[in-house]
Motif scaffolding. Structure first.
Motif, PDB file in Angstrom:
ATOM      1  N   LYS A   1       0.834  -1.208   0.000  1.00 54.56           N
ATOM      2  CA  LYS A   1       0.000   0.000   0.000  1.00 54.56           C
ATOM      3  C   LYS A   1       0.869   1.258   0.000  1.00 54.56           C
ATOM      4  O   LYS A   1       0.524   2.271  -0.620  1.00 54.56           O
ATOM      5  CB  LYS A   1      -0.907  -0.015   1.234  1.00 54.56           C
ATOM      6  CG  LYS A   1      -1.852   1.160   1.340  1.00 54.56           C
ATOM      7  CD  LYS A   1      -2.681   1.064   2.625  1.00 54.56           C
ATOM      8  CE  LYS A   1      -3.526   2.316   2.833  1.00 54.56           C
ATOM      9  NZ  LYS A   1      -4.255   2.281   4.127  1.00 54.56           N
ATOM     10  N   ALA A   2       2.014   1.183   0.676  1.00 55.27           N
ATOM     11  CA  ALA A   2       2.936   2.321   0.757  1.00 55.27           C
ATOM     12  C   ALA A   2       3.785   2.466  -0.504  1.00 55.27           C
ATOM     13  O   ALA A   2       4.534   3.440  -0.635  1.00 55.27           O
ATOM     14  CB  ALA A   2       3.838   2.166   1.980  1.00 55.27           C
ATOM     15  N   GLY A   3       3.695   1.491  -1.416  1.00 51.08           N
ATOM     16  CA  GLY A   3       4.481   1.549  -2.643  1.00 51.08           C
ATOM     17  C   GLY A   3       5.934   1.175  -2.455  1.00 51.08           C
ATOM     18  O   GLY A   3       6.807   1.612  -3.204  1.00 51.08           O
ATOM     19  N   VAL A   4       6.198   0.344  -1.447  1.00 46.43           N
ATOM     20  CA  VAL A   4       7.572  -0.059  -1.124  1.00 46.43           C
ATOM     21  C   VAL A   4       7.802  -1.486  -1.629  1.00 46.43           C
ATOM     22  O   VAL A   4       6.936  -2.349  -1.481  1.00 46.43           O
ATOM     23  CB  VAL A   4       7.800   0.022   0.399  1.00 46.43           C
ATOM     24  CG1 VAL A   4       9.184  -0.475   0.777  1.00 46.43           C
ATOM     25  CG2 VAL A   4       7.605   1.454   0.875  1.00 46.43           C
TER      26      VAL A   4
ATOM     27  N   ARG B   1       8.973   6.798   5.470  1.00 47.73           N
ATOM     28  CA  ARG B   1       7.877   7.733   5.749  1.00 47.73           C
ATOM     29  C   ARG B   1       6.573   7.267   5.103  1.00 47.73           C
ATOM     30  O   ARG B   1       5.490   7.445   5.681  1.00 47.73           O
ATOM     31  CB  ARG B   1       8.255   9.133   5.269  1.00 47.73           C
ATOM     32  CG  ARG B   1       9.334   9.787   6.132  1.00 47.73           C
ATOM     33  CD  ARG B   1       9.685  11.169   5.632  1.00 47.73           C
ATOM     34  NE  ARG B   1      10.749  11.779   6.445  1.00 47.73           N
ATOM     35  CZ  ARG B   1      11.333  12.930   6.158  1.00 47.73           C
ATOM     36  NH1 ARG B   1      10.963  13.613   5.065  1.00 47.73           N
ATOM     37  NH2 ARG B   1      12.280  13.421   6.938  1.00 47.73           N
ATOM     38  N   ALA B   2       6.680   6.676   3.919  1.00 45.25           N
ATOM     39  CA  ALA B   2       5.479   6.146   3.256  1.00 45.25           C
ATOM     40  C   ALA B   2       4.875   5.010   4.084  1.00 45.25           C
ATOM     41  O   ALA B   2       3.646   4.894   4.207  1.00 45.25           O
ATOM     42  CB  ALA B   2       5.824   5.657   1.847  1.00 45.25           C
ATOM     43  N   ILE B   3       5.747   4.168   4.663  1.00 46.61           N
ATOM     44  CA  ILE B   3       5.274   3.060   5.508  1.00 46.61           C
ATOM     45  C   ILE B   3       4.614   3.595   6.776  1.00 46.61           C
ATOM     46  O   ILE B   3       3.548   3.119   7.177  1.00 46.61           O
ATOM     47  CB  ILE B   3       6.442   2.105   5.841  1.00 46.61           C
ATOM     48  CG1 ILE B   3       6.837   1.316   4.587  1.00 46.61           C
ATOM     49  CG2 ILE B   3       6.069   1.158   6.978  1.00 46.61           C
ATOM     50  CD1 ILE B   3       8.121   0.519   4.730  1.00 46.61           C
ATOM     51  N   ILE B   4       5.229   4.593   7.396  1.00 50.19           N
ATOM     52  CA  ILE B   4       4.656   5.200   8.600  1.00 50.19           C
ATOM     53  C   ILE B   4       3.247   5.724   8.312  1.00 50.19           C
ATOM     54  O   ILE B   4       2.307   5.527   9.091  1.00 50.19           O
ATOM     55  CB  ILE B   4       5.561   6.345   9.122  1.00 50.19           C
ATOM     56  CG1 ILE B   4       6.878   5.784   9.671  1.00 50.19           C
ATOM     57  CG2 ILE B   4       4.848   7.179  10.185  1.00 50.19           C
ATOM     58  CD1 ILE B   4       6.725   4.838  10.831  1.00 50.19           C
ATOM     59  N   LYS B   5       3.096   6.373   7.168  1.00 51.07           N
ATOM     60  CA  LYS B   5       1.778   6.912   6.789  1.00 51.07           C
ATOM     61  C   LYS B   5       0.774   5.778   6.579  1.00 51.07           C
ATOM     62  O   LYS B   5      -0.375   5.856   7.025  1.00 51.07           O
ATOM     63  CB  LYS B   5       1.915   7.746   5.513  1.00 51.07           C
ATOM     64  CG  LYS B   5       0.654   8.504   5.133  1.00 51.07           C
ATOM     65  CD  LYS B   5       0.902   9.415   3.938  1.00 51.07           C
ATOM     66  CE  LYS B   5      -0.382  10.166   3.567  1.00 51.07           C
ATOM     67  NZ  LYS B   5      -0.181  11.031   2.378  1.00 51.07           N
ATOM     68  N   ALA B   6       1.219   4.694   5.928  1.00 49.78           N
ATOM     69  CA  ALA B   6       0.314   3.565   5.647  1.00 49.78           C
ATOM     70  C   ALA B   6      -0.128   2.865   6.929  1.00 49.78           C
ATOM     71  O   ALA B   6      -1.290   2.475   7.060  1.00 49.78           O
ATOM     72  CB  ALA B   6       1.000   2.571   4.710  1.00 49.78           C
ATOM     73  N   PHE B   7       0.771   2.704   7.883  1.00 46.77           N
ATOM     74  CA  PHE B   7       0.439   1.998   9.121  1.00 46.77           C
ATOM     75  C   PHE B   7      -0.378   2.868  10.073  1.00 46.77           C
ATOM     76  O   PHE B   7      -1.155   2.351  10.866  1.00 46.77           O
ATOM     77  CB  PHE B   7       1.708   1.486   9.810  1.00 46.77           C
ATOM     78  CG  PHE B   7       2.181   0.154   9.293  1.00 46.77           C
ATOM     79  CD1 PHE B   7       1.962  -1.004  10.012  1.00 46.77           C
ATOM     80  CD2 PHE B   7       2.842   0.051   8.077  1.00 46.77           C
ATOM     81  CE1 PHE B   7       2.384  -2.240   9.539  1.00 46.77           C
ATOM     82  CE2 PHE B   7       3.272  -1.179   7.581  1.00 46.77           C
ATOM     83  CZ  PHE B   7       3.038  -2.324   8.313  1.00 46.77           C
ATOM     84  N   GLY B   8      -0.169   4.178  10.032  1.00 46.58           N
ATOM     85  CA  GLY B   8      -1.018   5.097  10.780  1.00 46.58           C
ATOM     86  C   GLY B   8      -0.891   5.053  12.287  1.00 46.58           C
ATOM     87  O   GLY B   8      -1.844   5.404  12.999  1.00 46.58           O
TER      88      GLY B   8
END
Length: 388
Positions: free
Chosen positions: A123-126, A249-256
């Motif tokens: 979801k984070a595009g990683v 940072r993308a992962i942090i946003k995805a996990f919330g």
């Protein structure tokens, strides 16, 4: 604010979390633990307004009753936290039971199960590698056909490298089947041929903003440590690759997640990275001290600031590398402890004794050293770890 600390005594190097919180105006710090009150150091006792001793922290009903008593006496709880992987689920259950801010059991699914983590990484595009959950022998056969050798098999709900198998051929698969209890769900994924595991670590505030970020790189992967009993060694990076920061940072946003430390592991894959695992807490052992030494900061105080609506303190110094290198009592080394102190005088910040529970995997004595130079860092690793 009423802040409940679960297990304020252990691990001992986490005691400053309690002590720094108690220094904040308007914060009442309460504790639940299984050590006798008299065993707590004086500074820790002074930081706790009240300490409730339970017979067994594993007994959730007993812990709930202790929390209910503290609520009856001091009023509603605003926070409950242990910062410890072992108690994360119990912490979440207490938050749900008593309607406390923070991660509840339903939020932990995505940080407990490797199969769920992978969904959020995507979801984070990683980048991730192919994988699937295995619950039966049929699933094993399907995984072989779908993913193919070589593979890594890990408990879907597990910590670190415990219970991990490397599967490169049918014989490995048979060994796995013999060792497997048939009940534990496993996660099979494509083996990544990389010897470098690096991380994106830090702290998010109550709104989910990253207010501190750093990372570490392992000298040996956790799987290598488990299989070969090598000495554990890793270092806090002096600066982070922008690509790693972008992914992190993308992962942090995805996990919330909110108002929490995080520790996200990646394989280094050439110039790119492959996400491995999200840990909903800071790295264990003496890593918090290593973060502090590398960045010349006090994360215990930073955390207390963030919890009370503030932010981290101004960073006055440029980061350095901080090496954490462990040695085993049973290994014969070329260089003595005195040799290490003489060679790296002024660079050694502290030497810590590893708790017995972690010593078998990680070693007995942990040396924490700082340097601005990658060349000197490599010299430290080689010198401290050289065996006869």
């Amino acid at each position: 604010m009423n802040y409940l600390v679960i297990s304020p005594f252990y691990p001992e190097n986490f005691q400053p979390f309690t002590i720094e919180l108690a220094k904040k105006e308007g914060v009442t710090v309460l504790g639940i633990g299984q050590e006798p009150y008299d065993q707590l150091p004086e500074e820790l006792r002074n930081a706790l307004t009240e300490y409730f001793r339970v017979e067994n922290l594993e007994n959730l009903d007993e812990v709930k009753r202790a929390a209910a008593f503290l609520i009856y006496k001091h009023g509603p709880l605003d926070r409950v936290e242990s910062h410890n992987e072992h108690w994360l689920e119990n912490d979440a259950t207490l938050r749900e039971q008593f309607n406390i801010f923070g991660a509840k059991p339903k939020h932990l699914k995505k940080t407990k199960f490797k199969s769920e983590m992978k969904k959020y990484f995507k979801k984070a595009g990683v980048p991730v590698v192919p994988g699937m959950v295995v619950k039966s022998e049929k699933d094993i056969d399907k995984a072989v056909k779908t993913i193919g050798f070589p593979m890594i098999a890990k408990p879907d709900n597990g910590v670190g490298a415990s219970g991990t198998f490397k599967l490169t051929k049918k014989a490995d698969l048979e060994n796995f089947k013999e060792a497997w209890d048939g009940q534990t769900a496993y996660f099979f994924e494509k083996f990544v041929n990389s010897s470098i595991i690096t991380t994106y670590d830090g702290l998010v505030d109550s709104k989910g903003n990253v207010v501190f970020e750093t990372g570490l790189t392992y000298i040996h992967t956790p799987l290598e440590l488990m299989l070969s009993r090598k000495d554990n060694a890793y270092f806090i990076e002096k600066e982070l690759d922008p690509q790693l920061v972008k992914y992190g940072r993308a992962i942090i946003k995805a996990f919330g997640m909110k108002e929490r430390f995080f520790h996200i592991e990646f394989f280094k894959n050439g110039k790119d990275y492959i996400a491995i695992e999200y840990n909903n807490r800071m790295a264990g052992g003496f890593t918090v001290e290593a973060y502090n030494y590398a960045h010349s900061i006090d994360l215990f105080r930073d955390y207390a600031n963030v919890v009370t609506g503030g932010t981290v303190e101004e960073r006055k110094f440029e980061p350095q590398y901080c090496l954490v290198a462990t040695r085993r009592d049973t290994t014969e080394y070329v260089h003595s402890a005195d040799d290490i102190h003489q060679r790296f005088a002024g660079k050694i910040k502290t030497v810590k004794r590893m708790p017995d529970a972690f010593a078998e995997l990680q070693g007995n004595d942990a040396y924490l050293l700082v340097t601005e130079s990658k060349e000197e860092l490599d010299d430290m690793i080689a010198f401290i770890g050289e065996t006869k």
